[in-house]
Scaffold this motif. Structure first.
Motif, PDB file in Angstrom:
ATOM      1  N   PHE A   1       0.782  -1.274   0.058  1.00 35.29           N
ATOM      2  CA  PHE A   1      -0.008  -0.081   0.010  1.00 35.29           C
ATOM      3  C   PHE A   1       0.807   1.243  -0.083  1.00 35.29           C
ATOM      4  CE2 PHE A   1      -2.221  -3.378   2.137  1.00 35.29           C
ATOM      5  CZ  PHE A   1      -3.573  -3.082   1.331  1.00 35.29           C
TER       6      PHE A   1
ATOM      7  N   SER B   1      -0.451   4.441   0.732  1.00 36.00           N
ATOM      8  CA  SER B   1      -0.820   5.441   1.624  1.00 36.00           C
ATOM      9  C   SER B   1      -1.494   4.750   2.851  1.00 36.00           C
ATOM     10  CB  SER B   1      -1.773   6.435   0.926  1.00 36.00           C
ATOM     11  OG  SER B   1      -2.824   5.746   0.541  1.00 36.00           O
TER      12      SER B   1
ATOM     13  N   GLU C   1      -4.425   5.737   3.875  1.00 40.80           N
ATOM     14  CA  GLU C   1      -5.835   5.945   3.507  1.00 40.80           C
ATOM     15  C   GLU C   1      -6.212   4.422   2.569  1.00 40.80           C
ATOM     16  OE1 GLU C   1      -4.820   9.999   4.574  1.00 40.80           O
ATOM     17  OE2 GLU C   1      -3.828   8.371   3.343  1.00 40.80           O
ATOM     18  N   GLU C   2      -5.243   4.243   1.672  1.00 41.25           N
ATOM     19  CA  GLU C   2      -5.368   2.832   1.010  1.00 41.25           C
ATOM     20  C   GLU C   2      -5.540   1.752   1.742  1.00 41.25           C
ATOM     21  OE1 GLU C   2      -3.393   0.417  -2.555  1.00 41.25           O
ATOM     22  OE2 GLU C   2      -2.569   2.293  -1.853  1.00 41.25           O
ATOM     23  N   LEU C   3      -4.673   1.802   2.771  1.00 41.72           N
ATOM     24  CA  LEU C   3      -4.784   0.509   3.726  1.00 41.72           C
ATOM     25  C   LEU C   3      -6.194   0.526   4.513  1.00 41.72           C
ATOM     26  CD1 LEU C   3      -3.411  -1.762   5.361  1.00 41.72           C
ATOM     27  CD2 LEU C   3      -2.433   0.026   6.690  1.00 41.72           C
TER      28      LEU C   3
ATOM     29  N   GLU D   1      -9.046   1.784   3.976  1.00 42.58           N
ATOM     30  CA  GLU D   1     -10.180   1.718   3.212  1.00 42.58           C
ATOM     31  C   GLU D   1     -10.268   0.100   2.919  1.00 42.58           C
ATOM     32  OE1 GLU D   1     -12.148   3.024  -1.208  1.00 42.58           O
ATOM     33  OE2 GLU D   1     -10.295   3.630  -0.586  1.00 42.58           O
ATOM     34  N   ARG D   2      -9.168  -0.238   2.504  1.00 40.52           N
ATOM     35  CA  ARG D   2      -9.213  -2.097   2.333  1.00 40.52           C
ATOM     36  C   ARG D   2      -9.721  -2.745   3.469  1.00 40.52           C
ATOM     37  NH1 ARG D   2      -5.705  -5.322  -0.512  1.00 40.52           N
ATOM     38  NH2 ARG D   2      -6.676  -7.346  -0.451  1.00 40.52           N
TER      39      ARG D   2
ATOM     40  N   LYS E   1     -13.457  -3.683   2.759  1.00 44.39           N
ATOM     41  CA  LYS E   1     -13.218  -4.980   1.912  1.00 44.39           C
ATOM     42  C   LYS E   1     -13.179  -6.281   2.790  1.00 44.39           C
ATOM     43  CE  LYS E   1     -13.293  -2.275  -1.737  1.00 44.39           C
ATOM     44  NZ  LYS E   1     -14.420  -2.100  -2.648  1.00 44.39           N
TER      45      LYS E   1
END
Length: 245
Positions: free
Chosen positions: A41, A43, A45-47, A49-50, A54
């Protein structure tokens, strides 16, 4: 910021990820440990969100403290607020966040440049902790979406509601979509759990008293049972209690 700076920053971050991933591959090869998958990842934020959207539940996070957007510390704090018990190793160029890392129960705090020996030591510690936690930990897919991690002994008792099961913890409740039989297949490996009639699974460590038609639990809830079940349950409970002493 010019496109050249963005490009350089991106290349530098990717290079660091490559170094970390190569070191993790070397660790796995040298230790002949369990296989693991590595996800990358760019960022926090990306982590996040996942993980939150998800139903992604990594066993270990290796977080750089200084990232674009939220820092690694801020990401870890948010995960802990969500009661995510994932193990964390921090990487950083500075020692100034060591106290904050301690506050989110990080396993290790490694100062760059990355030293492979220190990373290997941190991974040894992480695998010991993960294997220990695996023996005690339960991961449930809760109704409404999301993954909930909990220690087995945090469960006070469970109540069957057809295709759903209610898990009563010390201070909260979790509803999971599965049959009573499926839940029992998960819990029966823990010695403290016993079935109590068709509707309940009880944690013997949380039993306060057993009466004719009810069991008083440590969270002050009462489990109501038929008298014929009560007699048998008393035998099971006292056998467990004196064996544990």
């Amino acid at each position: 910021m010019s496109p050249w700076c963005i490009s350089l920053r991106f290349v530098t971050m990717m290079r660091e990820l490559d170094i970390i991933e190569d070191s993790l591959a070397a660790y796995q090869q040298s230790k002949e440990t369990d296989e693991y998958r590595i996800d990358r990842f760019l960022s926090a934020e990306e982590l996040l969100e996942r993980i939150t959207e998800k139903e992604y539940a990594p066993d270990l996070l290796i977080l750089d403290i200084f990232m674009s957007g939220k820092t690694g510390i801020e990401a870890a704090e948010e995960l802990r607020r969500q009661q995510c018990g994932t193990f964390i190793i921090f990487l950083t160029t500075s020692r100034e966040y060591a106290l904050e890392a301690y506050g989110v129960d990080a396993l290790q705090y490694i100062v760059k440049p990355l030293d492979q020996a220190r990373l290997f030591h941190a991974m040894d510690s992480a695998f010991r902790q993960m294997k220990k936690a695996e023996e005690e930990q339960i991961v449930m897919k809760v109704a409404g979406g999301g993954i909930r991690q909990m220690k087995a002994d945090d469960i006070v008792y469970c109540e069957s509601q057809k295709n759903y099961q209610m898990l009563y913890l010390d201070s909260e409740e979790c509803r999971v979509r599965m049959t009573a039989r499926e839940l029992w297949e998960i819990l029966e490996r823990f010695a403290q759990f016993r079935r109590c009639g068709r509707s309940y699974i009880v944690n013997l460590n949380h039993v306060v008293s057993v009466e004719k038609e009810e069991i008083l639990m440590g969270n002050e809830r009462r489990v109501y049972i038929p008298r014929n079940v009560s007699a048998e349950f008393k035998k099971v409970y006292f056998s467990y209690y004196f064996k544990s002493e």
